[in-house]
Design an enzyme around this catalytic site. Structure first.
Site, PDB file in Angstrom:
ATOM      1  N   GLY A 226      -6.040  12.300   6.802  1.00 12.80           N
ATOM      2  CA  GLY A 226      -7.104  12.243   5.802  1.00 12.80           C
ATOM      3  C   GLY A 226      -7.761  10.884   5.653  1.00 12.80           C
ATOM      4  O   GLY A 226      -8.388  10.599   4.637  1.00 12.80           O
TER       5      GLY A 226
ATOM      6  N   HIS B   3      -3.684   3.044  -1.065  1.00 15.38           N
ATOM      7  CA  HIS B   3      -4.088   3.520  -2.388  1.00 15.38           C
ATOM      8  C   HIS B   3      -2.926   3.254  -3.354  1.00 15.38           C
ATOM      9  O   HIS B   3      -1.788   3.644  -3.081  1.00 15.38           O
ATOM     10  CB  HIS B   3      -4.334   5.031  -2.380  1.00 15.38           C
ATOM     11  CG  HIS B   3      -5.430   5.503  -1.465  1.00 15.38           C
ATOM     12  ND1 HIS B   3      -6.658   5.920  -1.925  1.00 15.38           N
ATOM     13  CD2 HIS B   3      -5.486   5.637  -0.111  1.00 15.38           C
ATOM     14  CE1 HIS B   3      -7.413   6.293  -0.902  1.00 15.38           C
ATOM     15  NE2 HIS B   3      -6.717   6.149   0.207  1.00 15.38           N
TER      16      HIS B   3
ATOM     17  N   HIS C 199     -10.673   1.237   8.008  1.00 12.71           N
ATOM     18  CA  HIS C 199     -10.164  -0.119   7.762  1.00 12.71           C
ATOM     19  C   HIS C 199      -8.929   0.128   6.911  1.00 12.71           C
ATOM     20  O   HIS C 199      -9.051   0.692   5.802  1.00 12.71           O
ATOM     21  CB  HIS C 199     -11.219  -0.963   7.033  1.00 12.71           C
ATOM     22  CG  HIS C 199     -10.799  -2.377   6.730  1.00 12.71           C
ATOM     23  ND1 HIS C 199     -11.590  -3.482   7.059  1.00 12.71           N
ATOM     24  CD2 HIS C 199      -9.704  -2.876   6.111  1.00 12.71           C
ATOM     25  CE1 HIS C 199     -10.966  -4.589   6.644  1.00 12.71           C
ATOM     26  NE2 HIS C 199      -9.816  -4.245   6.069  1.00 12.71           N
TER      27      HIS C 199
ATOM     28  N   ASN D 275      -3.297   6.850   4.055  1.00 13.17           N
ATOM     29  CA  ASN D 275      -3.768   7.911   4.931  1.00 13.17           C
ATOM     30  C   ASN D 275      -3.978   7.301   6.316  1.00 13.17           C
ATOM     31  O   ASN D 275      -4.590   6.234   6.433  1.00 13.17           O
ATOM     32  CB  ASN D 275      -5.076   8.496   4.404  1.00 13.17           C
ATOM     33  CG  ASN D 275      -4.902   9.167   3.054  1.00 13.17           C
ATOM     34  OD1 ASN D 275      -3.842   9.725   2.776  1.00 13.17           O
ATOM     35  ND2 ASN D 275      -5.925   9.109   2.218  1.00 13.17           N
TER      36      ASN D 275
ATOM     37  N   CYS E 104     -15.032  -4.192   5.312  1.00  8.62           N
ATOM     38  CA  CYS E 104     -15.332  -5.581   5.710  1.00  8.62           C
ATOM     39  C   CYS E 104     -16.516  -6.102   4.891  1.00  8.62           C
ATOM     40  O   CYS E 104     -16.520  -7.266   4.477  1.00  8.62           O
ATOM     41  CB  CYS E 104     -15.630  -5.665   7.210  1.00  8.62           C
ATOM     42  SG  CYS E 104     -14.147  -5.660   8.254  1.00  8.62           S
TER      43      CYS E 104
ATOM     44  N   HIS F 149      -6.098   0.695   4.467  1.00  2.57           N
ATOM     45  CA  HIS F 149      -6.069   0.499   3.021  1.00  2.57           C
ATOM     46  C   HIS F 149      -4.911   1.269   2.426  1.00  2.57           C
ATOM     47  O   HIS F 149      -4.550   2.346   2.892  1.00  2.57           O
ATOM     48  CB  HIS F 149      -7.388   0.937   2.369  1.00  2.57           C
ATOM     49  CG  HIS F 149      -7.844   2.315   2.759  1.00  2.57           C
ATOM     50  ND1 HIS F 149      -8.469   2.562   3.969  1.00  2.57           N
ATOM     51  CD2 HIS F 149      -7.757   3.505   2.123  1.00  2.57           C
ATOM     52  CE1 HIS F 149      -8.747   3.856   4.044  1.00  2.57           C
ATOM     53  NE2 HIS F 149      -8.321   4.458   2.949  1.00  2.57           N
TER      54      HIS F 149
ATOM     55  N   ASP G 116     -11.023   1.885  -6.597  1.00  5.84           N
ATOM     56  CA  ASP G 116     -11.675   2.941  -5.819  1.00  5.84           C
ATOM     57  C   ASP G 116     -12.922   3.432  -6.550  1.00  5.84           C
ATOM     58  O   ASP G 116     -12.923   3.568  -7.777  1.00  5.84           O
ATOM     59  CB  ASP G 116     -10.686   4.102  -5.591  1.00  5.84           C
ATOM     60  CG  ASP G 116     -11.123   5.010  -4.466  1.00  5.84           C
ATOM     61  OD1 ASP G 116     -10.472   4.996  -3.407  1.00  5.84           O
ATOM     62  OD2 ASP G 116     -12.141   5.732  -4.629  1.00  5.84           O
TER      63      ASP G 116
HETATM   64  P1  5GP Z   1      -9.292   7.374   2.730  1.00  4.31           P
HETATM   65  O1  5GP Z   1      -9.601   8.831   2.603  1.00  4.31           O
HETATM   66  O2  5GP Z   1      -9.966   6.749   3.933  1.00  4.31           O
HETATM   67  O3  5GP Z   1      -7.824   7.079   2.666  1.00  4.31           O
HETATM   68  O4  5GP Z   1      -9.869   6.711   1.428  1.00  4.31           O
HETATM   69  C1  5GP Z   1     -11.055   5.987   1.373  1.00  4.31           C
HETATM   70  C2  5GP Z   1     -11.269   5.657  -0.085  1.00  4.31           C
HETATM   71  O5  5GP Z   1     -12.283   4.694  -0.171  1.00  4.31           O
HETATM   72  C3  5GP Z   1     -11.708   6.858  -0.928  1.00  4.31           C
HETATM   73  O6  5GP Z   1     -10.778   7.044  -1.982  1.00  4.31           O
HETATM   74  C4  5GP Z   1     -13.096   6.460  -1.410  1.00  4.31           C
HETATM   75  O7  5GP Z   1     -13.357   6.893  -2.724  1.00  4.31           O
HETATM   76  C5  5GP Z   1     -13.072   4.940  -1.300  1.00  4.31           C
HETATM   77  N1  5GP Z   1     -14.373   4.351  -1.037  1.00  4.31           N
HETATM   78  C6  5GP Z   1     -15.251   4.711  -0.069  1.00  4.31           C
HETATM   79  N2  5GP Z   1     -16.336   3.937  -0.109  1.00  4.31           N
HETATM   80  C7  5GP Z   1     -16.143   3.054  -1.119  1.00  4.31           C
HETATM   81  C8  5GP Z   1     -16.943   1.986  -1.654  1.00  4.31           C
HETATM   82  O8  5GP Z   1     -18.050   1.683  -1.210  1.00  4.31           O
HETATM   83  N3  5GP Z   1     -16.417   1.303  -2.706  1.00  4.31           N
HETATM   84  C9  5GP Z   1     -15.191   1.600  -3.234  1.00  4.31           C
HETATM   85  N4  5GP Z   1     -14.771   0.862  -4.267  1.00  4.31           N
HETATM   86  N5  5GP Z   1     -14.419   2.597  -2.750  1.00  4.31           N
HETATM   87  C10 5GP Z   1     -14.894   3.313  -1.716  1.00  4.31           C
HETATM   88 ZN    ZN Z   2     -13.205  -3.568   8.372  1.00  8.25          ZN
END
Ligand code: 5GP
Ligand code: ZN
Length: 112
Positions: free
Chosen positions: A91, A100, A96, A85, A7, A98, A30
């Protein structure tokens, strides 16, 4: 939502490398890329997980965002992978929703 890192990124309070944006979704690279292309597509509205989508039109908007990212990154023809995920064992670290979008190389065959 307060204390949600994505957010804050959408609001511009935390800098990000924007790839695509429309009324409903925001896409940015990312911070720890797992492939030459690794972009996250997120709904502008705070939705915690895939389980929390209760409006199918939001998923349509996400799909449009995914396809725009693939086009902008030039990986439509070479191919790419889309990963969501969901929850602890899935994982998911950032709560929030998302997607990939990964590509730009031959990705591992392993999925889990
Ligand atoms: P998850 O494991 O929740 O599916 O993936 C979260 C993703 O968010 C990870 O690949 C991580 O590298 C990315 N991420 C976490 N914090 C930040 C951030 O502050 N900026 C960006 N650009 N990516 C982030
Ligand atoms: Zn959010």
């Amino acid at each position: 939502m307060e204390d949600c890192i994505f957010c804050k990124i959408i609001a511009g309070d935390i800098p990000s490398s924007r790839v695509y944006e429309d009324e409903d979704v925001y896409a940015f690279d990312d911070i720890e890329p797992q492939a030459p292309v690794h972009t996250l597509v997120v709904p502008k509205m705070h939705v915690a997980t895939l389980n929390d989508i209760d409006d199918n039109s939001l998923w349509n908007s996400m799909l449009k965002g995914i396809r725009e990212v693939a086009r902008i990154k030039g990986i439509v023809e070479s191919g790419y992978r889309v990963v969501v995920n969901c929850g602890e064992q899935g994982g998911q670290i950032v709560m929030h929703l998302h997607v990939h979008v990964l590509g730009g190389k031959r990705l591992d065959d392993k999925m889990g």
